[in-house]
Design an enzyme around this catalytic site. Structure first.
Site: not given
Ligand SMILES: *Cc1c(COP(=O)(O)O)cnc(C)c1O
Length: 374
Positions: A40, A140, A171, A224, A270, A316, A318
């Site tokens: 992602k 979530r 998660h 994941r 600045y 700044c 850039d």
């Molecule tokens: C982003 C995400 C992950 C990956 O998490 P890491 O901490 O980068 O390994 C796994 N599961 C879900 C649902 C996420 O949103």
């Protein structure tokens, strides 16, 4: 955004490091278990397609993304492995996802009913792969109770000609914490959810990077894998023990493109927030907050020729200015993240300075910084 190809400023991505990180993670899994590489946010700033390609070589058997557009980007690049969207997708997109063989996350029965209706009337006759999200304590997305899960499975089964119950997951909110009390609470909730299933779907997944590194026994068959593939410790500095060495996936470098001797008592940038208290060599670097070098980096030291050089004055949009130990020729490398001589700056060093986490630092590197792959 226009990419700065003609400017000396880049994110250099070390594909061999990413390969090594994923390979080690994969080796720790049981035979037949899957590793879905999380790509992602453009592969956490490293380039989603490039990371996906190296991840597949390293043993990844699928990919996770946050939004449907990111999944489509992988398909358009010719990637054929399973892709799961981890966020909630509009049910209106169910047919598009199904036709591209993209799996979607679902956390409500309403969603299933809406999607079923749309899929029933759509011209595309394939099935949509669905992963049910369980909210075991992250708060979530996901089903709240085992009863809700049971009802959702019922709806899925009633529409099994158009929807496939491919996966189930949760998660963890604190897998990166040395205190595992809340982790255990979530894990117990997960088991209570799983107890109402008559049959497990193909993929059962609970582990992000932190869980895969520090909580081996979780009862899933897929991980994941995110931040650790990019060589960063998910806990920052909270848990230093790692089962294998994580190699940083990127460095950020630019150059001194202007420098001058500034007389004592002159101000820089600045707001004139920095005034020289002696004659000083001041260099200018052609990156700024539009590149993901936040204004809050003022005072942080970058590396020139192994020397720590503080950012003086405000960053700044850039450009930013640094104090040099002596004159350096134009074109001298400036390291913002990475190795220079014996010195090193990690994404965690930057994160600490900015009171954030490495994730935010690397995701914040803007597309204007060209990506170089080595
Ligand atoms: C982003 C995400 C992950 C990956 O998490 P890491 O901490 O980068 O390994 C796994 N599961 C879900 C649902 C996420 O949103």
């Amino acid at each position: 955004m226009t990419v700065g190809n003609l400017r000396d400023a880049q994110v250099t991505v070390d594909l061999a490091a990413i390969y090594s990180n994923i390979h080690h993670a994969k080796q720790r899994l049981d035979d037949g278990d899957d590793l879905f590489q999380v790509v992602k946010a453009d592969g956490y700033g490293h380039g989603a397609v490039q990371v996906a390609e190296i991840a597949e070589k390293a043993g990844a058997t699928g990919f996770c993304v946050a939004i449907l557009d990111e999944a489509l980007q992988l398909r358009q690049a010719g990637i054929k492995l399973p892709v799961l969207v981890l966020g909630i997708t509009d049910p209106e997109c169910a047919q598009l996802a199904a036709s591209e063989n993209i799996s979607l996350t679902v956390g409500s029965i309403d969603w299933l009913n809406q999607a079923a209706k749309l899929l029933d009337t759509s011209a595309f006759k394939g099935r949509l792969n669905i992963h049910l999200a369980l909210d075991t304590g992250m708060g979530r997305i996901g089903f709240q109770t085992p009863d809700e899960l049971k009802a959702a499975v019922g709806v899925l089964n009633a529409h099994s000609d158009r929807m496939c119950f491919e996966g189930i997951f949760t998660h963890f909110a604190t897998a990166d914490s040395p205190d595992d009390t809340y982790f255990k609470f979530q894990y117990q909730n997960f088991q209570d959810f799983m107890a109402v299933l008559d049959k497990r779907p193909k993929y059962v997944h609970v582990a992000n990077s932190a869980t895969s590194l520090w909580h081996k026994v979780c009862g899933g068959n897929m991980i994941r894998f995110g931040i650790a593939a990019y060589g960063l410790n998910p806990s920052g500095r909270d848990i230093t023990q790692l089962p294998y060495q994580l190699k940083p996936g990127l460095s950020v470098t630019s150059e001194i493109d202007f420098s001058k001797l500034v007389k004592k008592g002159r101000s820089i940038g600045y707001g004139a927030t920095y005034t020289t208290d002696s004659d000083q060599w001041i260099g200018t670097v052609p990156v700024g907050y539009a590149d993901g070098i936040p204004r809050a980096m003022q005072g942080f030291s970058v590396l020139v020729d192994g020397h720590k050089c503080p950012i003086v004055g405000r960053v700044c949009m850039d450009q930013f200015m640094i104090r040099l130990p002596h004159d350096y020729p134009y074109g001298t490398t400036v390291t913002i993240i990475g190795q220079s001589g014996d010195a090193q700056i990690t994404a965690d060093d930057v994160a600490d300075y900015l009171h954030t986490i490495s994730y935010e630092v690397i995701c914040g590197l803007s597309p204007r910084l060209r990506r170089k792959y080595v």
